[in-house]
Scaffold this active site. Sequence first.
Site, PDB file in Angstrom:
ATOM      1  N   ASP A   1      -9.237  -4.843  -6.274  1.00 45.88           N
ATOM      2  CA  ASP A   1      -8.704  -4.043  -5.155  1.00 45.88           C
ATOM      3  C   ASP A   1      -9.274  -2.645  -5.289  1.00 45.88           C
ATOM      4  O   ASP A   1      -8.919  -1.893  -6.204  1.00 45.88           O
ATOM      5  CB  ASP A   1      -7.168  -4.013  -5.239  1.00 45.88           C
ATOM      6  CG  ASP A   1      -6.557  -3.240  -4.084  1.00 45.88           C
ATOM      7  OD1 ASP A   1      -7.313  -2.584  -3.322  1.00 45.88           O
ATOM      8  OD2 ASP A   1      -5.320  -3.285  -3.934  1.00 45.88           O
TER       9      ASP A   1
ATOM     10  N   SER B   1       0.831  -1.188   0.000  1.00 44.79           N
ATOM     11  CA  SER B   1       0.000   0.000   0.000  1.00 44.79           C
ATOM     12  C   SER B   1       0.878   1.256   0.000  1.00 44.79           C
ATOM     13  O   SER B   1       1.795   1.361  -0.818  1.00 44.79           O
ATOM     14  CB  SER B   1      -0.924  -0.052   1.221  1.00 44.79           C
ATOM     15  OG  SER B   1      -1.939   0.902   1.121  1.00 44.79           O
TER      16      SER B   1
ATOM     17  N   HIS C   1      -7.353  -5.789  -0.916  1.00 45.66           N
ATOM     18  CA  HIS C   1      -6.150  -4.956  -0.840  1.00 45.66           C
ATOM     19  C   HIS C   1      -5.031  -5.605  -0.033  1.00 45.66           C
ATOM     20  O   HIS C   1      -3.930  -5.079   0.015  1.00 45.66           O
ATOM     21  CB  HIS C   1      -6.525  -3.592  -0.224  1.00 45.66           C
ATOM     22  CG  HIS C   1      -5.432  -2.583  -0.295  1.00 45.66           C
ATOM     23  ND1 HIS C   1      -4.817  -2.215  -1.491  1.00 45.66           N
ATOM     24  CD2 HIS C   1      -4.829  -1.842   0.672  1.00 45.66           C
ATOM     25  CE1 HIS C   1      -3.901  -1.296  -1.233  1.00 45.66           C
ATOM     26  NE2 HIS C   1      -3.882  -1.056   0.062  1.00 45.66           N
TER      27      HIS C   1
END
Lengths: 268, 641
Positions: A217, A95, A245
């Site tokens: 995602d 991320s 995610h």
Amino acid sequence: MDICRRNNVVVTGREDGRPIVFAHGFGCDQTMWRFVAPRFADTHRVVTFDFVGFGGADISAHDPDRYASLDGYTLDVLEILEELDLNDAIFVGHSVAAMIGVLAAIRAPDRIGALVLVGPSPRYIDDDGYVGGFSAEDIDGLLASLESNYLGWSGAMAPVIMGNPDRPELGEELTNSFCRTDPAIARNFARVTFLSDSRGDLPRVSAPTLVLQCSDDVIAQDAVGAYVHEHIAGSTLVHLDAVGHCPHLSSPDETAAAIRDFVSALPQ
Amino acid sequence: MTEHGPGGDERGLESAADLYENAPCGYLSTLPEGTIVRVNQTFLNWTGFRREDLVGRRRFQDLLSVGGRIYHETHFAPLLRMQGQVREIAAEIACPDGRRLPVLINSSIRFAADGTPQSVRTTVFDATDRRRYEQELLRVQNQATTSERRVRLLRSAAERMASASTVAEVVSALEAVVLEGLPAAARATVIGLDGEEPPDGARGEHPPPGRAGAIEVPLVVADRAVGLLTVALSPAGALDDDDMDLLGALVLQAAPAVERARLYEDAVEQGRRAALSARIISALIQVPTVRERARLLEQLGIPELADAVDVVLVDDRAPGPEEIASLARLAMVDGAAAGPPRRLEGGIDRVALRLSVGPDPLGAIVLSRIVPRRFAADELGFLGELAERAAFALGNARLLERERSIAHTLQAALLAGERPRDPRFDVATLYQPADRHLDVGGDWSDVFALGRNRVGLVVGDVVGRGIDAASAMGQLRSATRAVAGFQVGPARVIERLDGFVESLPSARMATVVYAEIDLDARTVTYACAGHLPPALLTSDGDARLLWDGRSTPLGLPPDAGPRSEGHATTARGDSLILYTDGLVERRGEVIDAGLDRLLAALIRCRDEPPPRLLEIVTGELRADLPDNDDICALCLRLETG
């Protein structure tokens, strides 16, 4: 300052193995990597840590000025690499930590020899001709979500989890991760993360790079992963079947295998 | 289901299916990645979704608002996976009709025997009322926190500002409080304004609305801006309404504090200026001449008044660089009609102030400051007053100089009498005015013939200085010649002078030494009225003082008997030296030491002719005296031939 204590740095695995550093993204702490990181212990020197303000990191080291942009978090990474004197490390960032890895690799090309970007996004908010997936109002909604849930976290959640006598480590984990996250710091990190724009930095990456794109995602959509792949010369894009995610949690086998394939193909 | 209708049998027991479908909460079953495989009627009723649109088609997280979806991905899903269950997560369901339904969500994972997640069971509770209540709580809590923080901050700001006595302290207190009170502020800076119009038309209590980057808030007292606060925001920072209110309140507190501190500083500054002015003026009057006072003013003005100070006098032959001279000329012509002439060029701020007493200009003082140090409007008034006082000191010096020049002319005229020429002796006189006095003293000397064989010598000292003393000295000198007739003798001459000074009060208390030399017999008769004894330098190199014939100063005749006189015998080549006390007196020293020094000096230059002898001796004896006095001396040598 003791950098290792500040960032709750945990070093395991083969001492003479090529270092591999796992960095957590927005939301949780290094325990996110617990299904994946141990699989590299036989072959690598494995490093996990918490960014300042999260998990077991020293919350008193949180300086709003330093962490007002991704640069402060990038500095965390650079300082850890320096402290442990790691060279040619494989940096695995999830991320927002993927972008932090990009910034760190540009600044310390000797320290970071390869990048694995898990669900990266160089910019979350749509821009002219660019699809990040979110509008500015969406981000406000996230901040509101964070706000309304801190009541739950601090008051109701912890005792419930603590009351699980059969899995006491869960209570421990929750306390270590979420309950220690100061709401203001979490809010600040959310702002920094979702308002960041690192598109201009992508072409400056020279390290071999693997982009791991999950299926469906919502946070980093397919187009975003493709954008990252296009703008980092020579990068590899791998689509995972994992949905959502957090493939390292939902599909640790697949995620670890993809990382392993990439790592084994790296020039020694 | 039975004839008792949906929902139960006759004993009130519910069927499992009915319980599932119409339970008081929403039920969903999903695959581990979220795809909905089963949903109950309650959920469909609450949200308005149709079962066929959800099952197998949508994932649970897709039903959430965007913010909630991010939260799901970053917090909910990881936590669920790590803990196996999650409880009481607040979220909003985005309903098909656009409504947002606040819910609380509990989820738990159903694991297969090998520990892999198989499915997720989720219950959803309508939290509309609870959310409203929570939001109310949050709002109140935020308000309470904000207002407590505000009160604490305002109180601490009030304390800090009250204890700040300078503008700089108030400013730094305000800057500190702003940074403390506004987390979004990265930097706060205040610049002082001097009663200017508030910038950008912003006046009154309310700061302009917040904008990204930085905001500027004027500090206003009675429609005058006394300062401007600039708050730079940190990159991710923004100010909300509460922040702006707080900022407004802080600025309201700070503005009068700045004003008060400025008044205090002004008072301190005025005290400092008064002291500076007194110091400069009292130093000026310690030196005698206009030119010395002008140079001293130039030195004392640096650095307090300016970085460079030039005093240009009207009769200055070298008035300095052209720009200073022209400014000075302007000042002398313009006066203070529209403020003193001022120029700002080449990074130097210059102002010229007229120096005058009455209508006649003495000159001008040109003050130069190197920018950024500049002259403030309120300073010009002070500098003008200082220039007036300095002009007074300079004017006084000029008056004194004029008087001295008149007195010196007079004195020179008085002392310039014919000296007798005679081959039997050589005579010289010397007069040296004191360095420190502008005005003349009352010392004099005279030599005159008394018939063919006698010569009269006199050295005297009238008390006081200036034109009065000079004129008394002149009269006494003439009187001495008049009363020293043939065969009168020194004691009688002094007695006659006693009579003379009764009608000339300014000559009273004068001291006189009077001697007569018989050129044939080479005898000396002398009388000292309060004066130092004559010195006799013999041709064989001996020197001594003649201590006889002593009596009181003129106008104070001895109580009993006549004035006394002394006698001495001399030989060819001997010299008689008369002198005033300026030659031998030194402050803090007994007179004997000076007399010894005189005799030693005389012996050393015994071979010099009288004019040269006087020069050398005078030069030696006064050489290192800063506060010397007038010297008058006379030397007569009997010729050897």
